[in-house]
Scaffold this motif. Structure first.
Motif, mmCIF file in Angstrom:
data_model
loop_
_atom_site.group_PDB
_atom_site.id
_atom_site.type_symbol
_atom_site.label_atom_id
_atom_site.label_comp_id
_atom_site.label_asym_id
_atom_site.label_seq_id
_atom_site.Cartn_x
_atom_site.Cartn_y
_atom_site.Cartn_z
ATOM 1 N N LEU A 1 45.283 48.408 35.171
ATOM 2 C CA LEU A 1 44.037 49.065 35.553
ATOM 3 C C LEU A 1 44.357 50.177 36.534
ATOM 4 N N GLY A 2 43.873 51.370 36.263
ATOM 5 C CA GLY A 2 44.191 52.541 37.079
ATOM 6 C C GLY A 2 43.849 52.359 38.548
ATOM 7 N N GLY A 3 44.739 52.838 39.419
ATOM 8 C CA GLY A 3 44.503 52.812 40.854
ATOM 9 C C GLY A 3 44.847 51.517 41.539
ATOM 10 N N THR A 4 45.404 50.551 40.798
ATOM 11 C CA THR A 4 45.688 49.242 41.397
ATOM 12 C C THR A 4 47.177 48.972 41.572
ATOM 13 N N GLY A 5 48.012 49.923 41.211
ATOM 14 C CA GLY A 5 49.441 49.742 41.392
ATOM 15 C C GLY A 5 50.006 48.578 40.585
ATOM 16 N N GLY A 6 49.381 48.272 39.460
ATOM 17 C CA GLY A 6 49.844 47.185 38.619
ATOM 18 C C GLY A 6 49.408 45.808 39.079
ATOM 19 N N LYS A 7 48.597 45.729 40.121
ATOM 20 C CA LYS A 7 48.129 44.425 40.618
ATOM 21 C C LYS A 7 46.939 43.897 39.834
ATOM 22 N N MET A 8 46.356 44.742 38.987
ATOM 23 C CA MET A 8 45.264 44.302 38.117
ATOM 24 C C MET A 8 45.531 44.785 36.703
ATOM 25 N N THR A 9 45.175 43.955 35.745
ATOM 26 C CA THR A 9 45.155 44.374 34.357
ATOM 27 C C THR A 9 43.713 44.707 33.978
ATOM 28 N N ILE A 10 43.556 45.410 32.859
ATOM 29 C CA ILE A 10 42.197 45.743 32.443
ATOM 30 C C ILE A 10 41.377 44.482 32.229
ATOM 31 N N ASP A 11 42.006 43.434 31.668
ATOM 32 C CA ASP A 11 41.228 42.229 31.393
ATOM 33 C C ASP A 11 41.102 41.278 32.583
ATOM 34 N N SER A 12 41.592 41.680 33.764
ATOM 35 C CA SER A 12 41.359 40.849 34.955
ATOM 36 C C SER A 12 40.180 41.341 35.790
ATOM 37 N N ASP A 13 39.586 42.486 35.404
ATOM 38 C CA ASP A 13 38.337 42.911 36.034
ATOM 39 C C ASP A 13 37.286 41.836 35.752
ATOM 40 N N ARG A 14 36.537 41.429 36.786
ATOM 41 C CA ARG A 14 35.632 40.266 36.711
ATOM 42 C C ARG A 14 36.406 38.992 36.344
ATOM 43 N N LEU A 15 37.714 39.020 36.590
ATOM 44 C CA LEU A 15 38.642 37.898 36.407
ATOM 45 C C LEU A 15 39.007 37.647 34.948
ATOM 46 N N PHE A 16 38.077 37.845 34.039
ATOM 47 C CA PHE A 16 38.437 37.927 32.624
ATOM 48 C C PHE A 16 37.364 38.695 31.887
#
Length: 453
Positions: A276-291
């Motif tokens: 996910l953009g702007g997170t330095g690889g600490k979030m994936t797209i599917d981890s927004d809202r946790l899934f």
């Protein structure tokens, strides 16, 4: 992990076990709330459900649909308990692996301020009516990719019987049908330095439009549009996407406008473990809202229900007076701003299927029984080692008479850094919810091209 057991026959991934008997569905609105939570409190401190407030509580000054920051109806309360690294063993049964890992990694700075519990807010009557219909008619089919028999306007499975049903509640909750927000993303390094991102986001949740209540749960689920404002090197980039209800018939579609080339191109794939953009690889797209997105890569298992300390009634952290410099500290955010309460949650485990790829080999979601939405998650790598922990600060939004996902934190337990996501405390406006000024035409590739000219 102490869990209230669920019958083994109900844990098998791929089963279709909905359409609960009428006698069981009749518990909704009685010993259960209308969306399936147990009304009773517990001896350990889970509060009894009162549901005494629908919308803005008496005495609270709040203007709806204009982006006013959340107002705290419990502002005068003080913590009744503080959990620290020194005493956390006493409360281990009510903590997730991720919370325990934070105590181990940051024993001097991470603590949990536990507040009196409140379950004072309720859903509109229309939600209760649709939830009852779904309890009697909805089921998961096509290997967990399709919901049949459900209607719009409430979670599809108020009395979940397996992991797929519980997961679908997180994916299809009753929530804002319009959201317009300028939000910040803080990528906080282990030494406290911060890389900033900012975006203007618009979301149209079609299945929760007032005119859609009671109609079949099918077609398009939601549209989104995101304009990059920071960092400067990416400023002006715009993406739009559309999400289906049925992942057996379609997939998430996304298009991106590049201000450098002034062209719009369709992305070949958007979701899963893409960063996910702007997170330095600490979030994936599917981890927004946790899934979010297609559940196809995991086998989902309902582990049971348990009592846990989770963020709840999270008004304080979203106040207009909160400054990022005070909130975003090295290692963990300032504990003074985070309100934890004892609640009951559904624990749902997703294990990566053989032959599928994802950064997370396992993820465990904790869904608040009062909403069906995931509030915390532990993330494990392909070797089964705990890697990340995340939580969302939910609050009952007076604009929509339902719970809204506010600021969330995603912790990299290896590097010691974290992401502060969906921050709006220092913005002039908070989320503008349910203003009713969006249409699907605002989320097309053509609209992205026009906006970039």
């Amino acid at each position: 992990m102490t869990l209230i057991p669920v019958a083994v026959s109900l844990l098998m991934a791929g089963s279709a076990l909905a359409k609960v008997p009428a006698a069981e569905a009749d518990k909704l609105g009685k010993e259960l709330t209308c969306v399936g939570a147990e009304k009773a409190g517990t001896k350990d401190g889970v509060p009894e459900f009162t549901g005494k407030w629908l919308g803005t509580p008496p005495g609270v000054q709040y203007t709806q649909h204009v982006g006013q920051h959340p107002v705290d109806p419990y502002a005068s309360e003080k913590p009744v308990l503080t959990i620290t690294a020194e005493n956390q063993a006493q409360y281990a049964s009510k903590l997730s692996d991720g919370q325990k890992a934070l105590f181990a990694k940051f024993p001097k700075t991470f603590r949990m301020e536990i507040y009196p519990g409140h379950r004072d807010f309720r859903y509109p009557d229309s939600v209760c009516e649709m939830a009852k219909k779904n309890a009697l008619n909805a089921e998961v089919t096509n290997g967990g990719l399709t919901i049949t028999g459900a209607v719009r306007g409430a979670i599809p499975f108020p009395i979940p019987k397996d992991g797929q049903e519980a997961l679908m509640n997180n994916m299809f909750p009753f929530r804002a049908y319009n959201e317009d927000i300028t939000r910040d993303i803080a990528n906080v390094q282990s030494d406290g330095t911060i890389s900033w991102g900012r975006g203007h986001n618009r979301n149209l949740d079609v299945i929760n439009l007032p005119a859609s209540v009671g109609k079949p749960l099918d077609g398009t689920m939601a549209y989104s549009r995101s304009l990059v404002l920071l960092p400067e090197r990416e400023k002006g980039a715009l993406s739009v996407s559309a999400e289906p209800v049925d992942f057996s018939k379609g997939k998430r579609l996304a298009w991106n406008y590049d201000p450098g080339t002034r062209r719009v191109r369709q992305l070949p794939e958007y979701g899963f473990d893409q960063p996910l953009g702007g997170t330095g690889g600490k979030m994936t797209i599917d981890s927004d809202r946790l899934f979010n997105g297609s559940p196809e890569r995991y086998n989902w298992k309902l582990l049971g229900k348990r009592e846990m300390y989770i963020p709840a009634n999270a008004y304080k952290i979203h106040g207009k007076n909160v400054k990022y410099a005070d909130l975003l500290k090295p290692g963990v955010p300032n504990p003074e701003f985070i309100r934890w309460e004892l609640r009951r949650v559904w624990a749902v485990e997703g294990k990566l299927k053989e032959g599928f790829r994802h950064l997370y080999g396992k993820r465990v979601l904790f869904l608040d029984e009062d909403t069906g939405q995931a509030v915390m998650s532990d993330f494990y790598d392909a070797r089964g080692t705990l890697w990340q922990y995340a939580f969302i600060n939910y609050y009952y939004a007076f604009d929509l008479n339902a719970w809204h996902a506010g600021t969330s934190f995603y912790f990299d337990l290896n590097s010691g850094g974290y992401v502060g996501y969906n921050l709006f405390q220092e913005r002039d406006k908070g989320p503008i919810l349910n203003k009713g000024d969006m249409t699907p035409a605002m989320f097309t590739p053509e609209s992205a091209r026009s906006a970039g000219q």
